[in-house]
Motif scaffolding. Structure first.
Motif, PDB file in Angstrom:
ATOM      1  N   SER A  92      88.875  71.581  27.497  1.00 55.30           N
ATOM      2  CA  SER A  92      89.025  72.963  27.056  1.00 55.30           C
ATOM      3  C   SER A  92      88.567  73.941  28.129  1.00 55.30           C
ATOM      4  CB  SER A  92      88.231  73.195  25.776  1.00 55.30           C
ATOM      5  OG  SER A  92      88.722  72.381  24.749  1.00 55.30           O
ATOM      6  N   LEU A  93      87.504  73.588  28.836  1.00 53.64           N
ATOM      7  CA  LEU A  93      87.009  74.458  29.904  1.00 53.64           C
ATOM      8  C   LEU A  93      88.039  74.588  31.020  1.00 53.64           C
ATOM      9  CD1 LEU A  93      83.296  73.260  30.052  1.00 53.64           C
ATOM     10  CD2 LEU A  93      84.159  75.394  29.094  1.00 53.64           C
ATOM     11  N   GLU A  94      88.704  73.495  31.372  1.00 54.09           N
ATOM     12  CA  GLU A  94      89.747  73.534  32.406  1.00 54.09           C
ATOM     13  C   GLU A  94      90.938  74.364  31.944  1.00 54.09           C
ATOM     14  OE1 GLU A  94      89.456  69.318  34.759  1.00 54.09           O
ATOM     15  OE2 GLU A  94      90.306  69.299  32.745  1.00 54.09           O
ATOM     16  N   THR A  95      91.315  74.224  30.680  1.00 52.10           N
ATOM     17  CA  THR A  95      92.450  74.974  30.150  1.00 52.10           C
ATOM     18  C   THR A  95      92.206  76.469  30.282  1.00 52.10           C
ATOM     19  OG1 THR A  95      93.001  73.225  28.588  1.00 52.10           O
ATOM     20  CG2 THR A  95      93.860  75.412  28.098  1.00 52.10           C
ATOM     21  N   PHE A  96      91.042  76.926  29.851  1.00 53.38           N
ATOM     22  CA  PHE A  96      90.745  78.352  29.945  1.00 53.38           C
ATOM     23  C   PHE A  96      90.579  78.806  31.389  1.00 53.38           C
ATOM     24  CE2 PHE A  96      90.504  78.899  25.475  1.00 53.38           C
ATOM     25  CZ  PHE A  96      90.680  80.260  25.289  1.00 53.38           C
ATOM     26  N   ALA A  97      90.020  77.977  32.222  1.00 47.54           N
ATOM     27  CA  ALA A  97      89.886  78.350  33.639  1.00 47.54           C
ATOM     28  C   ALA A  97      91.255  78.536  34.274  1.00 47.54           C
ATOM     29  CB  ALA A  97      89.099  77.281  34.390  1.00 47.54           C
ATOM     30  N   ASP A  98      92.231  77.721  33.880  1.00 46.34           N
ATOM     31  CA  ASP A  98      93.592  77.837  34.407  1.00 46.34           C
ATOM     32  C   ASP A  98      94.329  79.047  33.842  1.00 46.34           C
ATOM     33  OD1 ASP A  98      93.157  75.504  35.803  1.00 46.34           O
ATOM     34  OD2 ASP A  98      94.391  74.242  34.485  1.00 46.34           O
ATOM     35  N   GLU A  99      94.209  79.272  32.542  1.00 46.56           N
ATOM     36  CA  GLU A  99      95.029  80.287  31.882  1.00 46.56           C
ATOM     37  C   GLU A  99      94.384  81.658  31.797  1.00 46.56           C
ATOM     38  OE1 GLU A  99      97.426  79.284  28.652  1.00 46.56           O
ATOM     39  OE2 GLU A  99      97.619  77.181  29.229  1.00 46.56           O
ATOM     40  N   VAL A 100      93.071  81.717  31.711  1.00 44.47           N
ATOM     41  CA  VAL A 100      92.356  82.996  31.635  1.00 44.47           C
ATOM     42  C   VAL A 100      91.148  82.925  32.575  1.00 44.47           C
ATOM     43  CG1 VAL A 100      91.411  84.719  30.054  1.00 44.47           C
ATOM     44  CG2 VAL A 100      93.004  83.021  29.179  1.00 44.47           C
ATOM     45  N   PRO A 101      91.403  82.954  33.892  1.00 44.37           N
ATOM     46  CA  PRO A 101      90.318  82.719  34.860  1.00 44.37           C
ATOM     47  C   PRO A 101      89.200  83.758  34.843  1.00 44.37           C
ATOM     48  CG  PRO A 101      92.346  83.357  35.977  1.00 44.37           C
ATOM     49  CD  PRO A 101      92.683  83.188  34.531  1.00 44.37           C
ATOM     50  N   ASN A 102      89.460  84.959  34.365  1.00 45.65           N
ATOM     51  CA  ASN A 102      88.418  85.997  34.370  1.00 45.65           C
ATOM     52  C   ASN A 102      87.518  85.948  33.146  1.00 45.65           C
ATOM     53  OD1 ASN A 102      89.367  87.012  36.802  1.00 45.65           O
ATOM     54  ND2 ASN A 102      90.842  88.327  35.776  1.00 45.65           N
ATOM     55  N   PHE A 103      87.805  85.061  32.232  1.00 43.06           N
ATOM     56  CA  PHE A 103      87.019  84.943  31.011  1.00 43.06           C
ATOM     57  C   PHE A 103      86.005  83.821  31.172  1.00 43.06           C
ATOM     58  CE2 PHE A 103      86.598  83.136  26.631  1.00 43.06           C
ATOM     59  CZ  PHE A 103      85.910  84.197  26.078  1.00 43.06           C
ATOM     60  N   ASP A 104      84.735  84.104  30.931  1.00 39.87           N
ATOM     61  CA  ASP A 104      83.686  83.091  31.054  1.00 39.87           C
ATOM     62  C   ASP A 104      83.604  82.291  29.753  1.00 39.87           C
ATOM     63  OD1 ASP A 104      81.493  81.524  31.575  1.00 39.87           O
ATOM     64  OD2 ASP A 104      80.216  83.178  32.238  1.00 39.87           O
ATOM     65  N   TYR A 105      84.494  81.311  29.651  1.00 40.83           N
ATOM     66  CA  TYR A 105      84.627  80.510  28.437  1.00 40.83           C
ATOM     67  C   TYR A 105      83.368  79.705  28.164  1.00 40.83           C
ATOM     68  CZ  TYR A 105      87.078  77.566  25.011  1.00 40.83           C
ATOM     69  OH  TYR A 105      87.470  76.907  23.885  1.00 40.83           O
ATOM     70  N   GLU A 106      82.757  79.181  29.214  1.00 42.11           N
ATOM     71  CA  GLU A 106      81.539  78.383  29.036  1.00 42.11           C
ATOM     72  C   GLU A 106      80.439  79.218  28.389  1.00 42.11           C
ATOM     73  OE1 GLU A 106      78.683  76.294  32.162  1.00 42.11           O
ATOM     74  OE2 GLU A 106      80.721  75.441  32.119  1.00 42.11           O
ATOM     75  N   LYS A 107      80.258  80.429  28.874  1.00 41.59           N
ATOM     76  CA  LYS A 107      79.255  81.337  28.303  1.00 41.59           C
ATOM     77  C   LYS A 107      79.598  81.645  26.842  1.00 41.59           C
ATOM     78  CE  LYS A 107      77.299  85.942  28.874  1.00 41.59           C
ATOM     79  NZ  LYS A 107      77.419  87.206  29.589  1.00 41.59           N
ATOM     80  N   TYR A 108      80.882  81.876  26.572  1.00 41.34           N
ATOM     81  CA  TYR A 108      81.335  82.163  25.214  1.00 41.34           C
ATOM     82  C   TYR A 108      81.004  80.998  24.264  1.00 41.34           C
ATOM     83  CZ  TYR A 108      84.503  83.212  21.341  1.00 41.34           C
ATOM     84  OH  TYR A 108      85.028  83.459  20.102  1.00 41.34           O
TER      85      TYR A 108
END
Length: 180
Positions: free
Chosen positions: A58-74
């Protein structure tokens, strides 16, 4: 000799009746499908097709598709976790989601990644029109991430084929998934 044959027959019968042991990945997929079906059963749902999530974390998916969003922090904030190492306690961070045919509610079709990739390679320039004609109510799906008890989840199911906003946090309350 007769007793030996009876003994072997009894062992054979009992070994055939044993249940298969569910793996953590099986349990994750089962819980994910239950959540997806519950969310898609809402009368306001307009999804006719769901795009299978990529087979990566999931972390890779968000890094690829929404790179400016800090998904890990979320994720850390959503699950009230203190450290990155705590992410390992969550189900779905690195699990594979297996969407079997007919696993979702009857009117929802799963668009598998191989079919999706094939369409993109065939219709490169006219892809947008082709997608809208073939799948007018296509929804995307992120792999759900659950707490250790499968009572809180983060998932994004929405119209279109890409992620644009943080996923929703939902809770299992009285057997029904409800958005936070």
């Amino acid at each position: 000799m007769k007793k030996l044959c009876v003994f072997i027959l009894i062992i054979f019968i009992f070994s055939c009746n044993q249940k298969e042991v569910e793996t953590p990945s099986d349990i994750y997929s089962k819980k994910s499908i239950e959540l997806i079906n519950d969310v898609l059963s809402d009368e306001h749902n307009i999804c006719e097709c769901i795009l299978e999530p990529p087979n990566k974390s999931s972390l890779e998916t968000f890094a690829d598709e929404v790179p400016n969003f800090d998904y890990e922090k979320y994720i850390l904030e959503s699950f009230n976790l203190d450290n990155e190492s705590d992410l390992k306690t969550l189900h779905g961070i690195n699990d594979t989601l297996i969407l079997k045919p007919n696993a979702l509610v009857s009117n929802i079709r799963v668009i598998y990644r191989n079919e999706w990739d094939e369409i993109f390679s065939k219709y490169r320039f006219g892809i947008r029109d082709t997608i809208y004609k073939r799948y007018p109510y296509l929804c995307y799906l992120t792999k759900p991430i659950f707490d250790k008890d499968y009572k809180i989840a983060i998932v994004d199911i929405g119209i279109g084929s890409c992620l644009w906003h943080p996923p929703s946090k939902i809770r299992l309350i009285d057997g029904k998934w409800q958005f936070d």
